[in-house]
Design an enzyme around this catalytic site. Structure first.
Site, short mmCIF file in Angstrom:
data_model
loop_
_atom_site.label_atom_id
_atom_site.label_comp_id
_atom_site.label_asym_id
_atom_site.label_seq_id
_atom_site.Cartn_x
_atom_site.Cartn_y
_atom_site.Cartn_z
N CYS A 5 0.86 -1.20 0.00
CA CYS A 5 0.00 0.00 0.00
C CYS A 5 0.88 1.24 0.00
CB CYS A 5 -0.92 0.00 1.22
SG CYS A 5 -1.81 1.55 1.41
N ASP A 31 -0.31 16.65 -1.67
CA ASP A 31 -0.48 15.77 -2.84
C ASP A 31 0.67 16.01 -3.81
OD1 ASP A 31 -3.17 14.20 -4.18
OD2 ASP A 31 -1.54 14.77 -5.52
N ASN A 87 -12.70 9.91 -2.78
CA ASN A 87 -13.01 9.08 -3.93
C ASN A 87 -13.15 7.64 -3.44
OD1 ASN A 87 -12.89 11.11 -5.92
ND2 ASN A 87 -10.66 11.01 -5.95
N GLY A 93 -12.60 7.11 -9.69
CA GLY A 93 -11.20 7.27 -10.09
C GLY A 93 -10.23 7.08 -8.94
N HIS A 100 -8.31 8.29 1.96
CA HIS A 100 -7.68 9.61 2.01
C HIS A 100 -8.71 10.66 1.66
CE1 HIS A 100 -6.97 7.75 -1.94
NE2 HIS A 100 -7.15 8.95 -2.46
#
Ligand code: 5GP
Ligand code: ZN
Length: 114
Positions: A5, A31, A87, A93, A100
């Site tokens: 992960c 990000d 998401n 997507g 997160h």
């Protein structure tokens, strides 16, 4: 904690990240491919794949939103506005299967999202 992960590996510092906030249960970082002037990811330190996998009343969810509020205020977007987005799976997507919250702000956004 799955070895493969990406965000667990970031938590283990195997992959570098730019920290924004950290406490016992939550980590927030920039990000790598920001979609807005403010684009911070807020994650639980324990591995949870998606929102579907959150147990009822798990306090980590409230902790994530409290951190989002704090970062939005610190970055000066609390009043101008921001998005806080999970998401979930393919149609949204989702690329990294470790829960997160995207905190996006600093520019006007359109609706509906793409
Ligand atoms: P998702 O599409 O799963 O909701 O969002 C994954 C996010 O993780 C994307 O916005 C992507 O730019 C970000 N991301 C992917 N790999 C890395 C990385 O190695 N470091 C950081 N800081 N962000 C990443
Ligand atoms: Zn993970």
């Amino acid at each position: 904690m799955p070895d493969n992960c990406l965000f667990c590996r970031i938590l283990k510092k195997e992959i570098p990240s730019k920290a924004v906030y950290e406490d016992d249960s939550v980590y927030a970082f920039e990000d790598i491919n920001p979609q807005a002037p403010v684009h911070v990811l807020i994650i639980p330190k324990k591995h949870i794949a998606t929102l579907n996998d959150i147990k009822q009343n798990d306090p980590v969810l409230a902790a994530i939103f409290e951190v989002a509020k704090k970062i939005a205020k610190d970055r000066g977007v609390a009043d101008s506005g921001y998005r806080a987005v999970f998401n979930v799976n393919r149609d949204a997507g989702m690329a990294v299967a470790h829960l997160h919250l995207h905190l996006l702000g600093g520019r006007a956004m359109t609706w509906p999202p793409g």
